[in-house]
Design a protein around this motif. Structure first.
Motif, PDB file in Angstrom:
ATOM      1  N   SER A  82      51.389  61.562  34.823  1.00 18.65           N
ATOM      2  CA  SER A  82      52.179  61.189  35.994  1.00 18.65           C
ATOM      3  C   SER A  82      51.353  61.063  37.264  1.00 18.65           C
ATOM      4  CB  SER A  82      53.304  62.197  36.214  1.00 18.65           C
ATOM      5  OG  SER A  82      54.200  62.163  35.134  1.00 18.65           O
ATOM      6  N   ASP A  83      50.268  61.826  37.386  1.00 22.42           N
ATOM      7  CA  ASP A  83      49.446  61.771  38.589  1.00 22.42           C
ATOM      8  C   ASP A  83      48.399  60.665  38.553  1.00 22.42           C
ATOM      9  OD1 ASP A  83      50.824  63.952  39.511  1.00 22.42           O
ATOM     10  OD2 ASP A  83      49.263  65.394  39.001  1.00 22.42           O
ATOM     11  N   ALA A  84      48.144  60.112  37.385  1.00 22.88           N
ATOM     12  CA  ALA A  84      47.059  59.141  37.242  1.00 22.88           C
ATOM     13  C   ALA A  84      47.241  57.874  38.089  1.00 22.88           C
ATOM     14  CB  ALA A  84      46.856  58.779  35.774  1.00 22.88           C
ATOM     15  N   PRO A  85      48.435  57.272  38.179  1.00 21.37           N
ATOM     16  CA  PRO A  85      48.546  56.033  38.962  1.00 21.37           C
ATOM     17  C   PRO A  85      48.148  56.190  40.432  1.00 21.37           C
ATOM     18  CG  PRO A  85      50.457  56.255  37.550  1.00 21.37           C
ATOM     19  CD  PRO A  85      49.686  57.554  37.463  1.00 21.37           C
ATOM     20  N   VAL A  86      48.517  57.277  41.065  1.00 26.21           N
ATOM     21  CA  VAL A  86      48.160  57.461  42.474  1.00 26.21           C
ATOM     22  C   VAL A  86      46.651  57.697  42.614  1.00 26.21           C
ATOM     23  CG1 VAL A  86      48.552  59.950  42.724  1.00 26.21           C
ATOM     24  CG2 VAL A  86      48.981  58.432  44.654  1.00 26.21           C
ATOM     25  N   CYS A  87      46.042  58.321  41.625  1.00 26.53           N
ATOM     26  CA  CYS A  87      44.588  58.534  41.665  1.00 26.53           C
ATOM     27  C   CYS A  87      43.845  57.215  41.489  1.00 26.53           C
ATOM     28  CB  CYS A  87      44.173  59.531  40.591  1.00 26.53           C
ATOM     29  SG  CYS A  87      44.809  61.196  40.892  1.00 26.53           S
ATOM     30  N   VAL A  88      44.332  56.346  40.611  1.00 25.18           N
ATOM     31  CA  VAL A  88      43.708  55.047  40.408  1.00 25.18           C
ATOM     32  C   VAL A  88      43.787  54.220  41.690  1.00 25.18           C
ATOM     33  CG1 VAL A  88      43.961  52.834  39.190  1.00 25.18           C
ATOM     34  CG2 VAL A  88      44.022  54.980  37.919  1.00 25.18           C
ATOM     35  N   ARG A  89      44.912  54.287  42.372  1.00 18.93           N
ATOM     36  CA  ARG A  89      45.091  53.540  43.622  1.00 18.93           C
ATOM     37  C   ARG A  89      44.219  54.081  44.739  1.00 18.93           C
ATOM     38  NH1 ARG A  89      51.197  51.783  44.453  1.00 18.93           N
ATOM     39  NH2 ARG A  89      50.806  49.581  44.631  1.00 18.93           N
ATOM     40  N   SER A  90      44.013  55.386  44.759  1.00 18.56           N
ATOM     41  CA  SER A  90      43.161  56.054  45.740  1.00 18.56           C
ATOM     42  C   SER A  90      43.531  55.697  47.179  1.00 18.56           C
ATOM     43  CB  SER A  90      41.688  55.723  45.464  1.00 18.56           C
ATOM     44  OG  SER A  90      40.871  56.565  46.237  1.00 18.56           O
ATOM     45  N   ALA A  91      44.833  55.742  47.466  1.00 16.52           N
ATOM     46  CA  ALA A  91      45.342  55.497  48.814  1.00 16.52           C
ATOM     47  C   ALA A  91      46.550  56.401  49.019  1.00 16.52           C
ATOM     48  CB  ALA A  91      45.754  54.032  48.973  1.00 16.52           C
ATOM     49  N   PRO A  92      46.811  56.838  50.249  1.00 14.68           N
ATOM     50  CA  PRO A  92      47.993  57.682  50.481  1.00 14.68           C
ATOM     51  C   PRO A  92      49.262  56.969  50.016  1.00 14.68           C
ATOM     52  CG  PRO A  92      46.620  57.584  52.450  1.00 14.68           C
ATOM     53  CD  PRO A  92      46.082  56.569  51.489  1.00 14.68           C
ATOM     54  N   ALA A  93      50.092  57.699  49.271  1.00 13.88           N
ATOM     55  CA  ALA A  93      51.317  57.113  48.744  1.00 13.88           C
ATOM     56  C   ALA A  93      52.350  58.195  48.500  1.00 13.88           C
ATOM     57  CB  ALA A  93      51.038  56.368  47.436  1.00 13.88           C
ATOM     58  N   ILE A  94      53.600  57.806  48.538  1.00 15.14           N
ATOM     59  CA  ILE A  94      54.698  58.676  48.150  1.00 15.14           C
ATOM     60  C   ILE A  94      54.988  58.358  46.690  1.00 15.14           C
ATOM     61  CG2 ILE A  94      57.136  59.219  48.505  1.00 15.14           C
ATOM     62  CD1 ILE A  94      56.657  58.309  51.462  1.00 15.14           C
ATOM     63  N   MET A  95      54.972  59.399  45.857  1.00 13.32           N
ATOM     64  CA  MET A  95      55.262  59.217  44.442  1.00 13.32           C
ATOM     65  C   MET A  95      56.702  59.614  44.171  1.00 13.32           C
ATOM     66  SD  MET A  95      51.806  60.624  42.538  1.00 13.32           S
ATOM     67  CE  MET A  95      52.775  61.286  41.236  1.00 13.32           C
ATOM     68  N   THR A  96      57.378  58.838  43.357  1.00 15.77           N
ATOM     69  CA  THR A  96      58.733  59.162  42.944  1.00 15.77           C
ATOM     70  C   THR A  96      58.823  59.024  41.426  1.00 15.77           C
ATOM     71  OG1 THR A  96      59.452  56.884  43.339  1.00 15.77           O
ATOM     72  CG2 THR A  96      59.809  58.464  45.126  1.00 15.77           C
ATOM     73  N   GLY A  97      59.942  59.523  40.894  1.00 11.92           N
ATOM     74  CA  GLY A  97      60.126  59.486  39.445  1.00 11.92           C
ATOM     75  C   GLY A  97      59.094  60.371  38.791  1.00 11.92           C
ATOM     76  N   ARG A  98      58.493  59.877  37.719  1.00 10.76           N
ATOM     77  CA  ARG A  98      57.421  60.642  37.072  1.00 10.76           C
ATOM     78  C   ARG A  98      56.063  60.015  37.354  1.00 10.76           C
ATOM     79  NH1 ARG A  98      55.973  57.867  32.620  1.00 10.76           N
ATOM     80  NH2 ARG A  98      54.681  59.490  31.734  1.00 10.76           N
TER      81      ARG A  98
END
Length: 167
Positions: free
Chosen positions: A11-27
């Motif tokens: 679940s954390d991998a997509p935000v790490c790949v993007r490497s930019a501040p983001a709000i994560m929702t769902g899983r």
């Protein structure tokens, strides 16, 4: 395609790949970039306990649609005050089940708040937690106090990364 591959890894991998501040929702499938965040003193603490993400989601008892609807949009001009107000108006729905699984998560959050954190929250499904502080001096004092009382915890004073003006 890279987003889907990253999500299949965790679940954390997509935000790490993007490497930019983001709000994560769902899983982790809902990523909403925030733009630059203000540089603020931040403390990361992990009590050294395992928290099963699968078990947290099982105990959550909410649907992904409920979780997706929970995050309001972040204003475009993000100052320290705006960020704090926004975070105080939101929540991490996974905190209660994670605290039930690993009470040490609650000890970390309570400890950071007792040290004057402006805001303390659990990251993702736990067990790492973060706290924002008013100043570097307050951050360093909190890190020292928590290190002294909990030498077995992983404690990392840091800052929210300042925007790269040259980019």
């Amino acid at each position: 395609v890279l987003h889907e591959i990253a999500l299949s890894l965790g679940s954390d991998a997509p935000v790490c790949v993007r490497s930019a501040p983001a709000i994560m929702t769902g899983r982790g499938e809902g990523l909403h970039e925030t733009g630059a965040l203000p540089a603020m003193p931040m403390l990361l603490v992990n009590p050294g306990v395992a928290v099963s993400t699968g078990e947290v989601f099982r105990r959550l008892g909410r649907t992904e649609a409920d979780t997706l609807a929970a995050a309001p949009p972040l204003p475009s001009a993000i100052t320290e005050a705006v960020l704090l107000d926004y975070l105080k108006a939101t929540r991490n729905d996974m905190e209660a089940p994670a605290r039930a699984i690993a009470p040490a998560v609650g000890n970390v959050l309570d400890g950071m708040r007792a040290q004057g954190a402006l805001l303390a929250r659990m990251c993702g499904s736990g067990a790492t937690c973060y706290a924002l502080f008013e100043s570097d001096a307050a951050l360093q004092a909190a890190a020292q106090a928590l290190s002294s009382s909990h030498p077995d915890w992983w404690i990392a004073p840091t800052r929210i990364a300042a925007p790269d003006i040259a980019a």
